[in-house]
Structure formats: C-alpha cells, structure tokens
Write an enzyme that holds these catalytic residues in place. Structure first.
Site, short mmCIF file in Angstrom:
data_model
loop_
_atom_site.label_atom_id
_atom_site.label_comp_id
_atom_site.label_asym_id
_atom_site.label_seq_id
_atom_site.Cartn_x
_atom_site.Cartn_y
_atom_site.Cartn_z
N TYR A 104 30.16 -1.75 -3.90
CA TYR A 104 29.94 -3.05 -4.57
C TYR A 104 29.73 -4.21 -3.61
CZ TYR A 104 32.47 0.07 -7.68
OH TYR A 104 32.88 1.17 -8.38
N LEU A 105 29.36 -3.94 -2.35
CA LEU A 105 29.36 -5.02 -1.36
C LEU A 105 28.31 -6.10 -1.61
CD1 LEU A 105 30.02 -3.04 1.95
CD2 LEU A 105 31.63 -3.75 0.17
N ASP B 225 35.15 -11.53 -4.57
CA ASP B 225 34.36 -10.66 -3.68
C ASP B 225 33.90 -11.45 -2.45
OD1 ASP B 225 34.49 -8.71 -5.68
OD2 ASP B 225 32.43 -8.06 -5.30
N ASN C 287 35.58 -5.23 0.21
CA ASN C 287 34.76 -5.83 -0.85
C ASN C 287 35.29 -7.18 -1.30
OD1 ASN C 287 32.69 -5.61 -3.09
ND2 ASN C 287 34.57 -5.79 -4.28
N ARG D 175 40.46 4.36 5.03
CA ARG D 175 39.92 4.71 3.73
C ARG D 175 39.33 3.38 3.24
NH1 ARG D 175 40.91 2.66 -1.68
NH2 ARG D 175 40.93 4.35 -3.18
N HIS E 251 46.81 7.37 -6.75
CA HIS E 251 47.62 6.24 -7.24
C HIS E 251 46.95 5.51 -8.41
CE1 HIS E 251 44.54 4.65 -4.67
NE2 HIS E 251 44.76 3.44 -5.17
N ASP E 252 45.72 5.85 -8.70
CA ASP E 252 45.00 5.19 -9.80
C ASP E 252 45.03 6.07 -11.05
OD1 ASP E 252 44.22 2.89 -8.44
OD2 ASP E 252 42.49 3.89 -7.55
N ASP F 152 37.88 0.86 0.82
CA ASP F 152 37.99 0.69 -0.63
C ASP F 152 36.70 0.15 -1.24
OD1 ASP F 152 39.91 0.44 -2.96
OD2 ASP F 152 39.24 -1.64 -2.83
N GLU G 298 35.64 5.32 -0.43
CA GLU G 298 35.97 5.38 -1.85
C GLU G 298 34.74 4.92 -2.61
OE1 GLU G 298 38.39 3.82 -5.61
OE2 GLU G 298 37.57 2.46 -4.15
C1 NOJ Z 1 40.33 1.07 -5.75
C2 NOJ Z 1 41.80 1.25 -5.59
O1 NOJ Z 1 42.08 2.63 -5.49
C3 NOJ Z 1 42.46 0.61 -6.79
O2 NOJ Z 1 43.85 0.87 -6.79
C4 NOJ Z 1 42.17 -0.86 -6.78
O3 NOJ Z 1 42.70 -1.46 -7.94
C5 NOJ Z 1 40.66 -1.13 -6.72
N1 NOJ Z 1 40.01 -0.33 -5.72
C6 NOJ Z 1 40.36 -2.57 -6.43
O4 NOJ Z 1 40.67 -2.85 -5.09
#
Ligand code: NOJ
Ligand code: CA
Length: 564
Positions: A225-226, A191, A123, A219, A329-330, A221, A263
């Site tokens: 939002y493209l 973007d 993206n 995976r 991780h988020d 990301d 994702e």
């Molecule tokens: C999703 C990722 O998991 C996150 O860590 C990142 O900040 C956003 N995408 C933006 O790339």
C-alpha cells in the site's frame, strides 16, 4: 504418524545435519517463532511482558527447535494497533524495557544461534509520531510532506477499506491541518508519503539503526500500500516495487545476510512480484493464499484446495522462499479467497459472529480445530513439509485457547501460559494489573494448558511438535526441495515428493477423520525402499504395481526413499 504412535517417534536425537543459521540463505532452513513481547513473559512484575522476561525464556524457544524469532513491533507507541502504530522508530516501548534490554536479548539469542527479525512498519506511523505532529501543525514544516494530504476526500476512491469493521473511509479530516490525510488502516495511522524522497531516506535510516545493533532482518508490514495513484486500487503499484528494490539493495550492500520478509496479503500472481523478477526485492513472502486452503482441505477432507493453490503459484527466484503459517497475531485472513470459499470458512470455523472481524476469523489454532489433536497434527505435517519455511505462533505449541470477548484481535494475544500458578506463571504482578486477562476457561485455561505440564507429559502436543521439528530439520529436501504432487485416485489423501539432489522424501497425509488407503503410481521409483523417518522402519520395496498404503484417521507418513 499420529499421537498414538508417539513412542516410535522418540528415537531421533541431535540437532540435525543442516548447518542452519550460518549460510547466507539461512532463512531457507529456518523454523520461525512469532513472539508478542507484551504477552510472552513479564520480567519486572508490572503485568506486561518485556525483553527481560523474553530473554529468560530463550532456552525454551531454543529447545522447541526454533532458529529465528520474529518480534511484533516493540517501538514506543500509543498501542492503538498494538504497536503497528509507531510513535518513535528509534526506541523501545518503555513497557517492554530499554534499548539496553533489547541489545542484551539480541546478544543472548545470537549466543544460542537464534536469529531475530522484527516488524518494520513503513506504510504508516502513529498519529502520535513527532513527524505527524509537526506535519499537521505547520504547513511549512519539512514533515508536512511526509504524509498524504488533500482537500478532496474523494481522491483514490478505488482503494478498498481494509479495517471494514472500524473505518468508513481512507481519508480523515484533521482540524489542525485543515485538510484530510490518507490512511489505509486505522484513522490514527496516517500513511507516509512515498512520493517524498525524504521519507525513503528516513526509513533507510531507521533500518540502519536497528541493523547496526546486529538485528537479522525485518518483517515489513503492509507492503502493497505504499503508493497511491488515481484510477487504480492503490495496491502493488510499480513504484511500490521500486521502493522494495531500493530497500533490498540498501540492506544487501550495507548488511549482507539481512532477511527481508514481506507482509503482502495478495493473490498468488501479485504476491510473487514481491520476490522481484530477479530475486531483488524480498527474500521471503508469507504464503497468504495457501494458509486458508490448508484449513479448507482438512475440513472438506479433500486435497484440492491445497493442491490447486500450490500448483497455481508461479515459480519463485532461486534465492527466494515462501513463509508458511497456520495462525498469527491477526485474524485468520480471508481476503484472498473467493466469496464462496469465505462463506464456507465462516460456516465451518466461525459459528459465533463474535469470532469474525473484518474479513477474517479471530481465533487461535486449537479452538478453530475444536481441540481435535489429530486434525491439528495433520495441519502441522502440511506446515512442515509443503514448500517454504514454517512460522509458529507463540502459544499454539501448547494448544492455547482464545477469548473472543476481548476487543479487536486481543483475544489471540493473551499471556503465554507457562505454569498452572498465579497469572499462568506469566507475571508475578497482582492479577488485576495484567495487560490482558489470562485464558481461564475449563478447556484451555492455564491450570491445565501450560508449558510446565506439557513438558512433563511425553505425549503432549508440545513434545510431539518438538520431535516433528527435529525430524523436519534433518532432511534438507523439506526446506529446499522441489515438490511434486502425486495424484492417487483417493482425493482425501494428499501425497507429494520433496526432492533435493539425491534426497527424496515421500509425504502422505490423510486429510480425513476416517481411515483411508491409497494406491500411488510410484513406478519411477521401482526398486526404492521407503523408510519411515520417525521409526526408521523400512516399508515394502516399490515395484511396478501401484504402491498401496493405508493411513489411520488424519494419519501421515514421511518416508525417505532409499535405493535398494
Ligand atoms: C498488519 C499487521 O499484521 C496488523 O496487526 C496491523 O493491524 C496492520 N498490518 C496495520 O499495521
Ligand atoms: Ca514487565
């Protein structure tokens, strides 16, 4: 089963009967493990995790029962979004090693029959990417049109801001270009312009570069939002799906067997679109709608949130699979819940305002659950038996804590705790050189919470989880079966059948912290005997009357139903 019954749970051995990782749809039987390379193991004592360190730890990952590793972005990057801001798509971040180190890691992972997928950020790029540097400097550069520019920063005003705590607009003015550029995330992540076919070509080239090295998938990301379109919220647009189909067709043709995992943090009806109506977009999508509802169900001691969301998930194509997770991780994302549900989650799981970030909660699994082993176990019973392939987040298998005093989401990305020695055995560097301090508090600190001590203790969560994974892999119905909910009157217990061919599994999870009993209508299985798969103990045969089961606090059963 609960930790107190662990001794009955140690009898099973071996690798399970599913020939995983050989079939074209290997991802359906996979157990994923998410690794933050910078935080996993430091091989050259500079305080930062790297591929040499990760390669050394492959036997640990193998022993856990994992058969696919997902790596967070490992590309050169200014690391202002921990690598999701890519500066060079064709290399490895020097902190993490070299392309040669990566290739050797991949080779050794494959030798152990572990597949590897990596994050591919399509993206946006970093503002440090050469493409963006060229774009902003020269309006005639071929790269100018790689990004989305405008003189008017009010365009696409229906698009929400995702990083609410940092950004005030999706446009940022670039004084060098003399125009505003579009970004859905941080302002340093412009973007890419998907209206430009050259961007597609470039990204397919990037995919080829890594897949030619033998990588098993991506995976992908931030997929919703493209594209942008006036008058829409700029998410899930038809053209975005067209690009997904193009990517899938490309990798299927050139690298069959490659996994694409989306994702797409969206509501159920939108997220399923990313499998493609014909199963021609992503093989897998994260089950974002389910994740917060597992936490809700356990805290409310009520099966409704989980059951409702699964019953409302539209059917997915036969070649598709959900990807299940508890943490990553988020922040624990609360974007796809109602305002009321979000308030509930914040009240229950984020009492300190520091625990919140954007629309979510930045905590690891064990602190979220207040270190309640039984509650964590019941979450794992759900994770490993509800439809889909599970992902584990590094460190959660040993019960690592977090540090809410670190900025952004760094508090859930601290060094892996290997031993009680200096730097938690993560690095031989001077402690002040570490990329991030290790967790050292009295409850979750590395002196007590680490792989070495967890491995030594038979009853540790780590050993418990390893056995749970081993059992899960033995029954194909958990990975590929159809789930049918049973609806006993006691709503504190969630009960379902997982059926694949003639393999019928019965799962009973007590969501409550107190003992419960359930009466389950099992007349359709009269004459079958439930066998507890952990102990191989037969339970009373099912008859015409309701089947009565008692469960200890947060206890659960996985039964195989056998005829006669
Ligand atoms: C999703 C990722 O998991 C996150 O860590 C990142 O900040 C956003 N995408 C933006 O790339
Ligand atoms: Ca290092």
């Amino acid at each position: 089963m609960s930790s107190s019954e662990i001794s009955t749970f140690t009898q099973e051995d071996g690798d399970g009967r599913i020939a995983t990782n050989r079939e074209p749809d290997w991802y359906k039987d996979a157990i994923f493990y998410e690794v933050y390379v910078r935080g996993f193991a430091d091989g050259n004592a500079d305080g930062i995790g790297d591929f040499i360190g990760l390669t050394e730890k492959l036997p640990y990952i193998k022993e856990l029962g994992v058969n696919c590793i997902w790596l967070l972005p490992m590309y050169p990057s200014p690391l202002r979004d921990d690598g999701y801001d890519i500066a060079d798509y064709y290399n490895i971040h020097p902190d993490m090693g070299t392309l040669g180190d990566f290739e050797e890691f991949l080779r050794q992972a494959h030798e152990l029959d572990i597949r590897v997928v990596v994050d591919l950020v399509v993206n946006h790029t970093s503002s440090e990417c050469e493409w963006f540097k060229a774009a902003r400097q020269d309006p005639n550069s071929p790269y100018r049109d790689y990004y989305v520019w405008s003189d008017d920063p009010t365009r696409y005003s229906d698009a929400r801001i995702i990083f609410l705590d940092t950004e005030t607009s999706n446009w940022t003015f670039d004084p060098v270009a003399g125009q505003h550029y579009w970004h859905r995330f941080f302002s340093h992540q412009p973007d890419l312009n998907f209206e430009n076919p050259k961007v597609h070509e470039e990204l397919l080239k990037v995919a080829d570069f890594w897949l030619e090295k033998g990588l098993d998938g991506f995976r992908v990301d931030a997929i919703p939002y493209l594209y942008e379109e006036e008058g829409t919220n700029c998410e899930n647009l038809p053209k975005t799906h067209e690009f997904c189909k193009k990517l899938r067709e490309h990798v299927d043709r050139k690298f069959p067997g490659t996994l694409l995992l989306a994702e797409a943090n969206q509501w159920p009806e939108d997220v399923v679109e990313y499998f493609g109506k014909e199963g021609d977009e992503f093989h897998m999508c994260f089950n974002f709608p389910l994740m917060p509802r597992m936490f809700m169900s356990v805290r409310r001691e009520d099966r409704k949130p989980v059951e409702d969301i699964i019953l409302n998930l539209p059917k997915i194509p036969p070649n598709a699979q959900w990807c299940q997770f508890l943490r990553n991780h988020d922040e624990l994302s609360l974007e796809m819940v109602t305002d009321e549900e979000r308030d509930y989650m914040y009240t229950e799981y984020a009492r300190d305002p520091r625990m919140k970030i954007n629309l979510g909660i930045r905590r690891r699994l064990f602190p979220l659950m207040e270190n309640n082993r039984r509650a964590i176990e019941i979450l794992h019973s759900l994770l490993l038996t509800l439809p889909g392939s599970p992902i584990l987040y590094y460190g959660d298998e040993i019960g690592m804590g977090d540090n809410i005093y670190l900025g952004d989401r760094n508090g859930v990305r601290t060094p892996m705790q290997w031993t009680g020695d200096r730097n938690a055995g993560f690095s031989r560097s001077d402690p002040s050189r570490l990329y991030c301090p290790v967790i050292a508090d009295p409850v979750y600190g590395f002196q007590g919470v680490n792989v070495e001590s967890a491995s030594r203790h038979e009853s540790s969560f780590l050993n418990w989880l390893k056995r749970l994974i081993r059992i899960r892999k033995r029954y194909i119905a958990f990975a590929r079966g159809e789930v049918h909910f049973l609806h006993p009157a006691n709503h504190r217990v969630i009960t379902y059948l997982c059926i694949h061919g003639d393999e019928i599994m019965l799962v009973i999870n007590n969501l409550s912290r107190f003992s419960q009993y359930v009466e389950i209508d099992m007349r359709d299985f009269a004459g079958y005997t439930p066998i507890d798969v952990f102990s191989s103990n037969p339970f009373p045969q099912i008859g015409e009357l309701p089947y009565l089961v008692t469960c200890g606090p947060h206890g659960f059963y996985w039964f195989k139903l056998e005829k006669g």
